[in-house]
Design an enzyme around this catalytic site. Structure first.
Site, PDB file in Angstrom:
ATOM      1  N   CYS A  53       0.830  -1.211   0.000  1.00 26.27           N
ATOM      2  CA  CYS A  53       0.000   0.000   0.000  1.00 26.27           C
ATOM      3  C   CYS A  53       0.865   1.262   0.000  1.00 26.27           C
ATOM      4  O   CYS A  53       0.475   2.288  -0.559  1.00 26.27           O
ATOM      5  CB  CYS A  53      -0.947   0.000   1.198  1.00 26.27           C
ATOM      6  N   HIS A 319      -1.411   1.502   7.423  1.00 24.32           N
ATOM      7  CA  HIS A 319      -1.915   1.413   6.049  1.00 24.32           C
ATOM      8  C   HIS A 319      -1.823   2.783   5.394  1.00 24.32           C
ATOM      9  O   HIS A 319      -2.074   3.812   6.033  1.00 24.32           O
ATOM     10  CB  HIS A 319      -3.372   0.928   6.054  1.00 24.32           C
TER      11      HIS A 319
END
Length: 372
Positions: A53, A319
């Protein structure tokens, strides 16, 4: 009368008939359903290849820089490619082309990751990485693949003579867009002799002066304020011929076209690691860097926000996502790996911001080019 149970062959035939009816009804519904509008160019997700990510967020931000996408998608990069290290730049060009075609919900950055991983194997481990570090490595790899050496002359003056030195200047689309220069004035606090030192940068790492709330301008003022070096940090003064307390101040002597700010949210002191969750308001338009730029006769450098990398979670588990302004639609989009959604400009400012991309250039529509 008890109903007779269907034999296996009969049941199979019934199942096939039902399946055919289902397929027929699905096809009829598909014909009747209105066609989904095509994606705007440059609006598509990126597949997560396993803890990637951080890469996807950075790539979406780079793909939102019009001058960069124009350079690669128009094929200009081909003439600058160096034969010994062209894989990363070529893979990046193919990836940008796929991202800007607008004919797929998402594309895979696998080829680009593989090419970069051959230069920096740490990114092939599919473990969590820092987005800012990945950005620096990616820009460096692109620069190395495209750099050209240009001789330049420089005068060195002294009390005895003046001589001209010829040095090599390496330039690429990366340095032309992202590279700026800091000038440090270093003054001895005893004899007041002042020397100067230049340092190039592609990312400015800004300290966060408060745990609770501060603005981007507060972070900039903290970075550019005068710093006094004492005790073990003293600098050797050539006039005093010994280490002395020194005042150091930085200014921007060359402002880049795209300036990237790294908000230093990760604080590591010995064994103690923490993330600063300070809410840092930042302007979407007209960021004024005039107070930090010298010489004063420079054209007033104002910047508009074009992309943001966000970080959710902690240091060891988190994230990354991205907010990017599309240069064609002039609309903001949220990119979370394969998930893409349009967002209002009021949603762009969050306390999760980690990297800020500001452009000094007005947005222009990238040249459309279909993949051959």
């Amino acid at each position: 009368m008890t109903p007779r149970r269907a034999r296996p062959a009969q049941a199979a035939g019934l199942h096939c008939a039902l399946a055919e009816c289902s397929d027929l009804s699905d096809s009829l519904l598909a014909r009747e359903a209105p066609a989904r509008p095509p994606h705007p160019p440059g609006v598509g997700g990126l597949r997560n290849l396993g803890n990637t990510c951080y890469m996807n967020a950075v790539l979406q931000c780079l793909a939102s820089v019009p001058l960069l996408t124009q350079y690669f998608r128009s094929g200009q990069y081909v003439t600058a490619l160096r034969k010994d290290c062209k894989e990363v730049a070529t893979a990046f060009a193919y990836l940008l082309t796929d991202m800007w075609l607008g004919d797929a919900d998402c594309v895979s950055p696998e080829e680009f990751l593989a090419a970069l991983g051959r230069l920096y194997p740490t990114f092939t481990k599919r473990t969590q990485q820092d987005a800012q570090e990945f950005l620096i490595y990616a820009l460096n790899a692109l620069h190395e693949a495209l750099r050209k050496c240009h001789p330049r002359s420089r005068e060195k003056r002294s009390t005895q003579r003046c001589r001209r030195e010829v040095t090599a200047s390496e330039t690429s689309i990366i340095t032309q867009l992202f590279e700026g220069q800091l000038n440090y004035s270093i003054m001895c606090l005893k004899c007041e002799n002042c020397t100067y030192k230049n340092e190039v940068f592609t990312v400015l790492s800004l300290p966060i002066p408060s745990e609770y709330e501060c603005t981007l301008q507060d972070c900039l003022q903290c970075f550019f304020q005068q710093d006094t070096l004492t005790w073990n940090n003293q600098i050797h003064c050539s006039f005093c011929e010994t280490k002395q307390e020194t005042a150091v101040r930085a200014t921007i002597s060359k402002a880049p076209k795209i300036i990237i700010f790294h908000l230093k949210r990760f604080d590591i002191q010995g064994q103690v690691k923490r993330k600063l969750r300070t809410d840092i308001p930042y302007p979407l338009t007209n960021l004024d860097l005039t107070p930090y730029v010298r010489p004063a006769f420079w054209k007033r450098p104002t910047y508009n926000l074009c992309a943001v990398v966000n970080h959710f979670g902690d240091l060891d588990s988190g994230h990354y996502t991205a907010f990017c302004r599309n240069s064609v639609t002039q609309t903001w989009y949220s990119f979370d790996d394969t998930r893409v959604s349009e967002i209002p400009a009021t949603s762009v400012q969050t306390a999760m911001a980690y990297l800020l991309f500001y452009s000094c250039q007005p947005f222009s529509k990238p040249a459309q080019k279909c993949k051959s």
